[in-house]
Enzyme design. Sequence first.
Site, PDB file in Angstrom:
ATOM      1  N   GLY A   1      -0.866   7.977  -1.971  1.00  0.00           N
ATOM      2  CA  GLY A   1       0.191   8.674  -2.028  1.00  0.00           C
ATOM      3  C   GLY A   1       1.322   8.067  -1.308  1.00  0.00           C
ATOM      4  O   GLY A   1       2.483   8.544  -1.019  1.00  0.00           O
ATOM      5  N   ALA A   2       1.077   6.999  -0.460  1.00  0.00           N
ATOM      6  CA  ALA A   2       2.268   6.382   0.537  1.00  0.00           C
ATOM      7  C   ALA A   2       3.208   6.128  -0.384  1.00  0.00           C
ATOM      8  O   ALA A   2       4.579   6.134   0.016  1.00  0.00           O
ATOM      9  CB  ALA A   2       1.639   5.305   1.195  1.00  0.00           C
ATOM     10  N   GLY A   3       2.911   5.189  -1.508  1.00  0.00           N
ATOM     11  CA  GLY A   3       3.907   4.820  -2.289  1.00  0.00           C
ATOM     12  C   GLY A   3       4.813   5.878  -2.936  1.00  0.00           C
ATOM     13  O   GLY A   3       6.010   5.772  -3.165  1.00  0.00           O
ATOM     14  N   ASP A   4       4.378   6.956  -3.350  1.00  0.00           N
ATOM     15  CA  ASP A   4       4.782   8.099  -3.940  1.00  0.00           C
ATOM     16  C   ASP A   4       5.789   8.752  -3.032  1.00  0.00           C
ATOM     17  O   ASP A   4       6.959   9.203  -3.434  1.00  0.00           O
ATOM     18  CB  ASP A   4       4.013   9.423  -4.593  1.00  0.00           C
ATOM     19  CG  ASP A   4       2.779   8.587  -5.388  1.00  0.00           C
ATOM     20  OD1 ASP A   4       3.201   7.674  -6.137  1.00  0.00           O
ATOM     21  OD2 ASP A   4       1.829   8.903  -5.452  1.00  0.00           O
TER      22      ASP A   4
HETATM   23  P1  ATP Z   1      -0.162   3.836  -3.021  1.00  0.00           P
HETATM   24  O1  ATP Z   1      -0.462   3.314  -4.537  1.00  0.00           O
HETATM   25  O2  ATP Z   1      -1.226   3.679  -1.899  1.00  0.00           O
HETATM   26  O3  ATP Z   1       0.351   5.347  -2.818  1.00  0.00           O
HETATM   27  P2  ATP Z   1       1.678   1.756  -3.001  1.00  0.00           P
HETATM   28  O4  ATP Z   1       0.626   0.699  -3.284  1.00  0.00           O
HETATM   29  O5  ATP Z   1       2.629   2.034  -4.154  1.00  0.00           O
HETATM   30  O6  ATP Z   1       1.008   3.198  -2.499  1.00  0.00           O
HETATM   31  P3  ATP Z   1       2.416   0.859  -0.395  1.00  0.00           P
HETATM   32  O7  ATP Z   1       3.230  -0.449  -0.175  1.00  0.00           O
HETATM   33  O8  ATP Z   1       1.150   0.990  -0.063  1.00  0.00           O
HETATM   34  O9  ATP Z   1       2.799   1.325  -1.833  1.00  0.00           O
HETATM   35  O10 ATP Z   1       3.001   2.084   0.650  1.00  0.00           O
HETATM   36  C1  ATP Z   1       4.360   2.347   0.214  1.00  0.00           C
HETATM   37  C2  ATP Z   1       4.878   2.558   1.738  1.00  0.00           C
HETATM   38  O11 ATP Z   1       4.332   3.411   2.516  1.00  0.00           O
HETATM   39  C3  ATP Z   1       5.174   1.143   2.607  1.00  0.00           C
HETATM   40  O12 ATP Z   1       6.380   0.310   2.048  1.00  0.00           O
HETATM   41  C4  ATP Z   1       5.157   1.568   3.966  1.00  0.00           C
HETATM   42  O13 ATP Z   1       6.456   1.986   4.280  1.00  0.00           O
HETATM   43  C5  ATP Z   1       4.190   2.959   3.787  1.00  0.00           C
HETATM   44  N1  ATP Z   1       2.888   2.468   4.310  1.00  0.00           N
HETATM   45  C6  ATP Z   1       1.814   2.300   3.522  1.00  0.00           C
HETATM   46  N2  ATP Z   1       0.986   1.974   4.109  1.00  0.00           N
HETATM   47  C7  ATP Z   1       0.910   1.982   5.363  1.00  0.00           C
HETATM   48  C8  ATP Z   1       0.324   1.845   6.665  1.00  0.00           C
HETATM   49  N3  ATP Z   1      -1.098   1.601   6.505  1.00  0.00           N
HETATM   50  N4  ATP Z   1       0.983   2.040   7.611  1.00  0.00           N
HETATM   51  C9  ATP Z   1       2.285   2.217   7.868  1.00  0.00           C
HETATM   52  N5  ATP Z   1       3.105   2.780   6.571  1.00  0.00           N
HETATM   53  C10 ATP Z   1       2.484   2.275   5.635  1.00  0.00           C
END
Ligand code: ATP
Length: 319
Positions: A256-259
């Site tokens: 959910g980080a990306g969302d």
């Molecule tokens: P997901 O598919 O896991 O929801 P994603 O792959 O679409 O995520 P990420 O690049 O993993 O996207 O994460 C989105 C944002 O969240 C990153 O740009 C960063 O700001 C933050 N983030 C993700 N992982 C971390 C982490 N381990 N520590 C700190 N910030 C993080």
Amino acid sequence: KDLIVSFGEMLIDFVPTVSGVSLAEAPGFIKAPGGAPANVAIAVARLGGRAAFVGKLGDDEFGRMLAGILRDNGVDDGGVSFDTGARTALAFVTLRADGEREFMFYRNPSADMLLTEGELNLDVIKRAAVFHYGSISLITEPCRSAHLKAMEVARQAGALLSYDPNLRLPLWPSAEEAREQILSIWDEADIIKVSDVELEFLTGQESVEDDVVLTLWRPAFKLLVVTLGEKGCKYYTKDFRGSLDGYAVDTVDTTGAGDAFVGAMLTKIVDDQSVLQDEGKLREVLKFANACGAITTTEKGAIPALPSEPAAVKLLKRN
Ligand code: ATP
């Protein structure tokens, strides 16, 4: 207009009660509501923005539970339809001890895949200031046609189109098909967010250097963002480009980080669209989005971990 309308799938992830096991070894599973577009809608609402979700659920216990979760989180569910014949989608997901993710999807077909053009709530879509979507809704008909129609209606009503392809390779018939279909609606977007992994998949190059990212740039784009996990993000507009570091937190689960990042970014853009032309303002917005992404990794699951505005501001102040 300040409504963010998110289109696509909402489903239940079943995750093991213990960490580091394979699906076969898991002693039990707990329900974790998800689906990237639904997560984005809830992320927006939690940050105080106005959000609506458009998609289809099964007319079953799980579908009604998910619609309730949208409402409880302040997301307008007037665009949700229910299928009496097909079930709400389920996905069993685990992160094994060796770091590999294992998925098993129950979509044969699931209700989300059966959304038709005729079922679209056009009134909700026409009210969108931003219309956000992914690529899972492009995989099969009739949902694919509904997705394309919804984009067209939103565009004609003056919405900004926001695209996070959210690659889920196991759901596609082949990698080539995934790449081709994800790129088939590429040029339509105003705002695109891809992760470093998706960038690699789409470009075929193991690099996040500007020359590689820019092969995905189109003249009509307003913003292209590449997220880099804990390393933060890179941003590209017609007039400027740059990068921002992420925030160091105690990460438990990155789901959910990306969302959260997208929800935060869109909430701020709807507030003040001039951020798309002003690098100083855009950097503040993307710092906020980085903080929201980081906070989401500090708790298990996506929806429970999505931050409120004060929580994000607190992390920004700490740094
Ligand atoms: P997901 O598919 O896991 O929801 P994603 O792959 O679409 O995520 P990420 O690049 O993993 O996207 O994460 C989105 C944002 O969240 C990153 O740009 C960063 O700001 C933050 N983030 C993700 N992982 C971390 C982490 N381990 N520590 C700190 N910030 C993080």
